[in-house]
Design a protein around this motif. Structure first.
Motif, mmCIF file in Angstrom:
data_model
loop_
_atom_site.group_PDB
_atom_site.id
_atom_site.type_symbol
_atom_site.label_atom_id
_atom_site.label_comp_id
_atom_site.label_asym_id
_atom_site.label_seq_id
_atom_site.Cartn_x
_atom_site.Cartn_y
_atom_site.Cartn_z
ATOM 1 N N ASN A 1 0.863 -1.175 0.000
ATOM 2 C CA ASN A 1 0.000 0.000 0.000
ATOM 3 C C ASN A 1 0.902 1.229 0.000
ATOM 4 N N ASN A 2 1.375 1.571 -1.170
ATOM 5 C CA ASN A 2 2.357 2.638 -1.325
ATOM 6 C C ASN A 2 1.639 3.881 -1.845
ATOM 7 N N PRO A 3 0.997 4.681 -0.989
ATOM 8 C CA PRO A 3 0.164 5.788 -1.463
ATOM 9 C C PRO A 3 0.963 6.825 -2.249
ATOM 10 N N LEU A 4 0.515 7.107 -3.458
ATOM 11 C CA LEU A 4 1.190 8.084 -4.290
ATOM 12 C C LEU A 4 0.946 9.507 -3.809
ATOM 13 N N SER A 5 -0.078 9.709 -3.002
ATOM 14 C CA SER A 5 -0.352 11.041 -2.455
ATOM 15 C C SER A 5 0.786 11.563 -1.604
ATOM 16 N N GLN A 6 1.593 10.661 -1.043
ATOM 17 C CA GLN A 6 2.645 11.073 -0.117
ATOM 18 C C GLN A 6 3.721 11.925 -0.779
ATOM 19 N N TYR A 7 3.931 11.765 -2.081
ATOM 20 C CA TYR A 7 5.068 12.418 -2.721
ATOM 21 C C TYR A 7 4.855 13.909 -2.963
ATOM 22 N N TYR A 8 3.630 14.309 -3.291
ATOM 23 C CA TYR A 8 3.364 15.719 -3.577
ATOM 24 C C TYR A 8 2.201 16.301 -2.774
ATOM 25 N N ARG A 9 1.156 15.514 -2.555
ATOM 26 C CA ARG A 9 -0.084 16.085 -2.055
ATOM 27 C C ARG A 9 -0.170 16.128 -0.535
ATOM 28 N N ASN B 1 -8.023 14.242 -5.601
ATOM 29 C CA ASN B 1 -6.932 13.653 -6.359
ATOM 30 C C ASN B 1 -7.246 12.224 -6.781
ATOM 31 N N PHE B 2 -6.722 11.836 -7.947
ATOM 32 C CA PHE B 2 -6.850 10.468 -8.418
ATOM 33 C C PHE B 2 -5.506 10.011 -8.985
ATOM 34 N N PHE B 3 -5.067 8.794 -8.582
ATOM 35 C CA PHE B 3 -3.799 8.243 -9.057
ATOM 36 C C PHE B 3 -4.015 6.820 -9.573
ATOM 37 N N ASN C 1 0.452 -5.970 -9.619
ATOM 38 C CA ASN C 1 0.563 -4.874 -8.642
ATOM 39 C C ASN C 1 0.016 -3.552 -9.168
ATOM 40 N N LYS C 2 -1.048 -3.603 -9.984
ATOM 41 C CA LYS C 2 -1.732 -2.369 -10.360
ATOM 42 C C LYS C 2 -2.332 -1.727 -9.119
ATOM 43 N N GLN C 3 -2.412 -0.416 -9.135
ATOM 44 C CA GLN C 3 -2.834 0.302 -7.940
ATOM 45 C C GLN C 3 -3.726 1.480 -8.308
ATOM 46 N N TYR C 4 -4.821 1.618 -7.556
ATOM 47 C CA TYR C 4 -5.737 2.747 -7.723
ATOM 48 C C TYR C 4 -5.795 3.530 -6.416
ATOM 49 N N GLU C 5 -5.931 4.844 -6.553
ATOM 50 C CA GLU C 5 -5.967 5.653 -5.326
ATOM 51 C C GLU C 5 -6.806 6.918 -5.532
ATOM 52 N N VAL C 6 -7.625 7.213 -4.548
ATOM 53 C CA VAL C 6 -8.422 8.443 -4.538
ATOM 54 C C VAL C 6 -8.144 9.158 -3.224
ATOM 55 N N GLY C 7 -7.873 10.450 -3.300
ATOM 56 C CA GLY C 7 -7.592 11.232 -2.105
ATOM 57 C C GLY C 7 -8.403 12.524 -2.088
ATOM 58 N N LEU C 8 -8.865 12.886 -0.905
ATOM 59 C CA LEU C 8 -9.640 14.123 -0.726
ATOM 60 C C LEU C 8 -9.013 14.921 0.403
ATOM 61 N N LYS C 9 -8.573 16.142 0.073
ATOM 62 C CA LYS C 9 -7.991 17.041 1.085
ATOM 63 C C LYS C 9 -8.988 18.148 1.396
#
Length: 293
Positions: A31-39, A269-271, A281-289
């Motif tokens: 569970n490597n959240p892509l939001s961590q790098y920029y958002r 955000n959507f990744f 290892n496909k990965q989907y992610e949705v983030g709300l700030k």
């Protein structure tokens, strides 16, 4: 504030080294959240708490899409500034990977030193507490209680800790975090899972035109046994309107993300992370700030 630091920092260091972990941080890799790098840097580094004032970040991340029992993570993180130099944060995470269910929470404290109006050094500590359990029905089809599973599920709440440091200039950002502090003193044979050691990250912001910027980034995540993970990316941002970015990871994944910013209110955000060099290892992610005044 100096008097408070005399008590806060020793308490967090002691609490963070009380007990060892088993598989809790191994799931950082899957569970490597892509939001961590920029958002939202606070997702991986406690020193980055309070960098944008008061905010809440909700995240849904699903990895290994197409596989039964694929990791699924739901997290909620909130952080806020306290005065000129201090910040606090809290995170709650619930994730399930195969037969393993984990619920975790963490409390963070960060302290910053301003060298100038644009240069700042921050340090942060987190104390995390978590509870794990195995799905009895998934590991035992006969209806009998497995003693090993029963013993694992009867474990109480366990504790660990993280430490982070971050430098932020007008354009340059450097940060590092050490995870699983309780495992530093443990021998290799006493670690029951391949744990993440920590991560370092660097980014540089180029101002293109008014309200537009381009920010390349590189991050390196380290493990005790597993191959380390290199992530490189670049993000384009039009201030308070939208952002778009692309990533590459040393596992062979190519990823991308877009987000719509709602000015001072927050962003959506959507990744998507593609298959790695092994074809999975496909990965989907949705983030709300949400930014709070």
């Amino acid at each position: 504030m100096k008097n408070n630091l005399r008590y806060i920092i020793p308490v967090m260091l002691i609490a963070g080294s009380l007990l060892s972990t088993m598989v809790v941080q191994a799931q950082r890799y899957f569970n490597n959240p892509l939001s961590q790098y920029y958002r939202d840097g606070y997702l991986w580094n406690p020193a980055l708490a309070g960098q944008e004032g008061t905010r809440v970040y909700a995240l849904l991340n699903k990895s290994w899409a197409g596989f039964e029992g694929a990791p699924k993570q739901i997290s909620l993180a909130g952080d806020m500034k306290m005065g000129e130099r201090s910040a606090v944060g809290v995170q709650f995470v619930s994730d399930k990977s195969g037969i393993l269910q984990r619920n975790m929470g963490s409390l963070s404290y960060a302290y910053g030193i301003n060298f100038s109006e644009t240069d700042k050094l921050s340090m942060g500590l987190s104390v995390s507490f978590y509870k794990e359990r195995l799905d009895n029905s998934a590991v035992n089809q006969s209806g009998q209680v497995d003693e090993a599973v029963k013993s694992f599920n009867e474990k109480g709440v366990q504790f660990d800790g993280d430490f982070g440091i971050a430098y932020e200039g007008k354009q340059l950002k450097l940060s590092a975090a050490a995870w699983n502090l309780s495992n530093v003193l443990k021998s290799t044979e006493n670690r029951s899972a391949d744990l993440a050691i920590g991560q370092v990250q660097a980014a540089y912001r180029f101002e293109c035109e008014e309200k537009m910027s381009l920010q390349p980034m590189v991050a390196y995540k380290m493990f005790y046994k597993q191959d380390n993970l290199l992530t490189a990316g670049v993000q384009y941002e039009y201030e308070n309107v939208f952002h778009a970015g692309v990533f590459w990871q040393s596992t062979g994944n190519a990823a991308g993300g877009v987000g719509v910013m709602l000015k001072e209110y927050g962003e959506l955000n959507f990744f998507y992370n593609g298959a790695n060099k092994y074809g999975h290892n496909k990965q989907y992610e949705v983030g709300l700030k949400m930014k709070l005044k």
